[in-house]
Design an enzyme around this catalytic site. Sequence first.
Site, PDB file in Angstrom:
ATOM      1  N   HIS A 159       0.828  -5.618  -0.494  1.00 14.00           N
ATOM      2  CA  HIS A 159       0.453  -4.283  -0.010  1.00 14.00           C
ATOM      3  C   HIS A 159       1.703  -3.532   0.443  1.00 14.00           C
ATOM      4  O   HIS A 159       2.162  -3.689   1.575  1.00 14.00           O
ATOM      5  CB  HIS A 159      -0.549  -4.424   1.143  1.00 14.00           C
TER       6      HIS A 159
ATOM      7  N   HIS B   5       3.487   0.405  -0.118  1.00 12.19           N
ATOM      8  CA  HIS B   5       3.453   1.748  -0.722  1.00 12.19           C
ATOM      9  C   HIS B   5       4.861   2.183  -1.119  1.00 12.19           C
ATOM     10  O   HIS B   5       5.784   2.148  -0.296  1.00 12.19           O
ATOM     11  CB  HIS B   5       2.890   2.764   0.268  1.00 12.19           C
TER      12      HIS B   5
ATOM     13  N   ASP C 180       6.005   5.247  -1.817  1.00 11.83           N
ATOM     14  CA  ASP C 180       6.517   6.447  -1.125  1.00 11.83           C
ATOM     15  C   ASP C 180       6.819   6.190   0.351  1.00 11.83           C
ATOM     16  O   ASP C 180       7.560   6.951   0.968  1.00 11.83           O
ATOM     17  CB  ASP C 180       5.560   7.639  -1.295  1.00 11.83           C
TER      18      ASP C 180
ATOM     19  N   HIS D 107      -8.380   0.220   0.832  1.00 14.20           N
ATOM     20  CA  HIS D 107      -8.017   0.358   2.248  1.00 14.20           C
ATOM     21  C   HIS D 107      -9.312   0.549   3.050  1.00 14.20           C
ATOM     22  O   HIS D 107     -10.063   1.496   2.793  1.00 14.20           O
ATOM     23  CB  HIS D 107      -7.179   1.614   2.484  1.00 14.20           C
TER      24      HIS D 107
ATOM     25  N   GLU E  40      -9.328   0.132   8.898  1.00 12.74           N
ATOM     26  CA  GLU E  40      -8.007   0.352   9.499  1.00 12.74           C
ATOM     27  C   GLU E  40      -8.096   1.237  10.741  1.00 12.74           C
ATOM     28  O   GLU E  40      -7.209   1.213  11.586  1.00 12.74           O
ATOM     29  CB  GLU E  40      -7.081   1.008   8.440  1.00 12.74           C
TER      30      GLU E  40
ATOM     31  N   ASP F  52       3.150  -2.826   4.360  1.00 13.50           N
ATOM     32  CA  ASP F  52       2.522  -1.510   4.210  1.00 13.50           C
ATOM     33  C   ASP F  52       3.577  -0.507   3.727  1.00 13.50           C
ATOM     34  O   ASP F  52       3.500  -0.004   2.628  1.00 13.50           O
ATOM     35  CB  ASP F  52       1.871  -1.020   5.513  1.00 13.50           C
TER      36      ASP F  52
HETATM   37 ZN   LIG Z   1      -1.603   0.895   2.979  1.00 12.65          ZN
END
Ligand SMILES: [Zn+2]
Length: 330
Positions: free
Chosen positions: A12, A14, A16, A197, A200, A278
């Site tokens: 997991h 990202h 960006d 997702h 959270e 993350d």
């Molecule tokens: Zn995430």
Amino acid sequence: MNAITLPKIELHCHLDGSVRPETIIDIAKIEGINIPSYDIETVREMMIAPLDCTSLLEYLKKFDLPIKIMQSKESLRRISFELLEDAAQENTKYIEIRFAPLHHIREGLTVEEVIESVLWGIRDAEVMYDIKGKLILSCMRNMPVDTVYEVIEKGKKYLGKGVVAIDLCANEDKGFSKRFIEPIAYASKLGFRVTIHAGETGIGRNVLEAVKLLRAERIGHGVFIKDCVEAYEIVKSKGVTLEMCPTSNVQTKAVTSFSGHPIYDFHKDGIKVTVNTDNRTVSDTNLSNEYDVLIEEFKINYEDYKKMYYNSVDASFADLTTKERLMKYI
Ligand SMILES: [Zn+2]
């Protein structure tokens, strides 16, 4: 146990949220993009969420600058390469990176060009380093449902060529899964694996619905199954794997402190947990650091580590040959 030297897997991460701040400045200069500052410390501050960040919404604001920069084939290829390079340098052997292609078509790239550029960056790094990478296409749940179909239609030809799965991300509203039943079922039928997702921002029931309605095989975060018995039970009984990200969860206020994170309790109770960053830049972390948190806060030992590594191999969307290769590292 020294986290930096352990072989690692990340499921997991990202794209960006994991751009090097120096690269932002460099690309802005090369491509003539106007950014608020060219000073490295100021740019770092603009990209990193503080530990006392107040919410997921505030955390998500940190993506504005990198997305502004990631609008050309060259920048997407370079940033993907650098992410795998950073991961490889801390002994990560396999990484699934994710991003939302529709964020990168502002300056005229097609969705296909966006996806291909990222795949090129992954391949470049695979040639240079002992790491393998796969790509998850994220869809923003705050965008119209039709946009999910657009990503699926344009992304499907890359299945088997680096793209492995579909994901729903962005701010989490109660009951979001209901809106996406049809497109996610369609993606699944085409061969996309499914990770979502959920859980959270305080809504454990969203995990239950993501598993039941969207048939999610993995859940991004899932922290709040701790407050929803039904969600907890379905995750445990079906062996759904949680992609947990401790630092990010403190920043977004899913938990108030590292010691209050439920990951270790979940793990001890037989829930399949994995450890992830993350966002390497927004959360100012790397995978070794995330494991160091667990070693420090929960005194996890090598047996715990091995279990989490096996969980990651097992739940990865890699082919069988890659999985067998990953099992040999540990
Ligand atoms: Zn995430």
